[in-house]
Scaffold this motif. Sequence first.
Motif, PDB file in Angstrom:
ATOM      1  N   ARG A 132       0.828  -1.208   0.000  1.00 49.83           N
ATOM      2  CA  ARG A 132       0.000   0.000   0.000  1.00 49.83           C
ATOM      3  C   ARG A 132       0.866   1.264   0.000  1.00 49.83           C
ATOM      4  N   THR A 133       1.960   1.215   0.744  1.00 53.35           N
ATOM      5  CA  THR A 133       2.823   2.392   0.864  1.00 53.35           C
ATOM      6  C   THR A 133       3.587   2.675  -0.420  1.00 53.35           C
ATOM      7  N   PHE A 134       4.269   1.660  -0.945  1.00 52.90           N
ATOM      8  CA  PHE A 134       5.144   1.892  -2.093  1.00 52.90           C
ATOM      9  C   PHE A 134       4.366   2.070  -3.393  1.00 52.90           C
ATOM     10  N   SER A 135       3.157   1.560  -3.460  1.00 53.60           N
ATOM     11  CA  SER A 135       2.366   1.805  -4.671  1.00 53.60           C
ATOM     12  C   SER A 135       2.102   3.303  -4.825  1.00 53.60           C
ATOM     13  N   VAL A 221      13.480   6.851   3.821  1.00 53.14           N
ATOM     14  CA  VAL A 221      13.832   6.489   5.200  1.00 53.14           C
ATOM     15  C   VAL A 221      12.652   5.695   5.752  1.00 53.14           C
ATOM     16  N   TYR A 222      12.706   4.394   5.558  1.00 54.23           N
ATOM     17  CA  TYR A 222      11.554   3.530   5.802  1.00 54.23           C
ATOM     18  C   TYR A 222      11.665   2.866   7.166  1.00 54.23           C
ATOM     19  N   SER A 301       0.505  11.270   6.890  1.00 55.68           N
ATOM     20  CA  SER A 301      -0.752  10.519   6.804  1.00 55.68           C
ATOM     21  C   SER A 301      -0.668   9.290   7.707  1.00 55.68           C
ATOM     22  N   PRO A 302      -1.305   9.332   8.891  1.00 56.69           N
ATOM     23  CA  PRO A 302      -1.346   8.137   9.732  1.00 56.69           C
ATOM     24  C   PRO A 302      -2.134   7.020   9.050  1.00 56.69           C
ATOM     25  N   LEU A 342       1.083   3.804  12.200  1.00 59.04           N
ATOM     26  CA  LEU A 342       2.238   4.277  11.439  1.00 59.04           C
ATOM     27  C   LEU A 342       1.929   5.640  10.832  1.00 59.04           C
ATOM     28  N   ILE A 343       2.990   6.412  10.591  1.00 51.56           N
ATOM     29  CA  ILE A 343       2.854   7.694   9.893  1.00 51.56           C
ATOM     30  C   ILE A 343       3.635   7.614   8.588  1.00 51.56           C
ATOM     31  N   LEU A 344       2.969   7.862   7.487  1.00 47.78           N
ATOM     32  CA  LEU A 344       3.653   8.017   6.207  1.00 47.78           C
ATOM     33  C   LEU A 344       3.974   9.487   6.010  1.00 47.78           C
ATOM     34  N   VAL A 345       5.163   9.755   5.517  1.00 48.82           N
ATOM     35  CA  VAL A 345       5.617  11.121   5.323  1.00 48.82           C
ATOM     36  C   VAL A 345       6.085  11.299   3.883  1.00 48.82           C
ATOM     37  N   GLU A 346       5.674  12.387   3.264  1.00 48.49           N
ATOM     38  CA  GLU A 346       6.144  12.716   1.919  1.00 48.49           C
ATOM     39  C   GLU A 346       6.532  14.190   1.927  1.00 48.49           C
TER      40      GLU A 346
END
Length: 350
Positions: A132-135, A221-222, A301-302, A342-346
């Motif tokens: 889901r994240t890397f897509s 930075v994963y 984005s949590p 988790l928090i995704l950051v861009e």
Amino acid sequence: MNADLLDLLVCPVCGSTTFGFEMLAGSREDIRDGIVWCENRDWFPLEERVLEFLPPALRYHDDRTRFGDKHARELKALDLLETDVAPAGARIPDALDLIQAQKHHFDWYAENAEQAYNSYAAMPFWRIVDDRTFSKWNARIHRELGPGEGVKLLLDVGCAQGRSASLAGQPGVRVIGFDVSKRMVRQAYANLGNNPHGHDFVVADGSRFPFRSGAFDYVLVYGVLHHLPDPVSACHEIVRVLKSGGAYFGSENNRTIFRGVFDLLQRLFPVWHEEAGQEPLMSSEDLRHWFSGTGLTIETSPIVFVPPHLVNALGIKAGGLLVAISDAVLKTIPFVRDQGGLILVEGTKP
């Protein structure tokens, strides 16, 4: 290792960007063994494709001594003879103590009887989250791969055994990964050494990235900031090595009200082994504060509102459906939408 990697490096000892190089086996496109040295004649062993590019306090001294004995004639001819053994009784500063702990932990995690890192990365929970994240991130990279722009460079900080590099790799992108654990880097080459996109991996410290400023189109930075002794400095390093207009992609453990549930489940039914640093959890506000003053604009984005134990029990298909539905529903609820695990950051550098 490809010899052109030397054009990206900064010496972790003296900060120089000019290096000498002696190839002992292989070709410039695939160096198997060699010696790299900086302007101050400090040298770094390159063995079985792996460049150990660490400062003295973090080096694998037994490996270095063995390499030095094996190639004593070449080192003497290059005037590079020095043992570089840490002085007996020398005190390592607290930050280096923390880095050493991470190094030992991930050397152990590379391969052990309890749970090797390959098994950890293959569990249903992480396969679902990774996909889901890397897509999302790869879609952005793909949009930016215009004709005539050449190959984009992506720096994978804390690359482990190649997990994130394999997910980020695509035509037009070359991944340069580094990790403080030599065992992990060796596994990364074993897992991805024949990758058609030409990935390279280095043993290096994430406290100060040993790479030139403005060298990379992307920095990944994963799940690594929470392992570092000073995440604020790491955030500034991320921005330093990015090109103008470059992008940062990250994922970290959220400081969520549901964390107690996960911690209880981990105590009762541990699903993985954690060795976090001084900041095991972080919020969107923390990340914005740490990047303040760098010019980097970030969006957070949590995600993931269900425990990994449940997702693993359901498996890939049912677990993936649960994660997708719970994310979609709970992200519409004020306050709760900020409480994902988790928090995704861009981020984007101006």
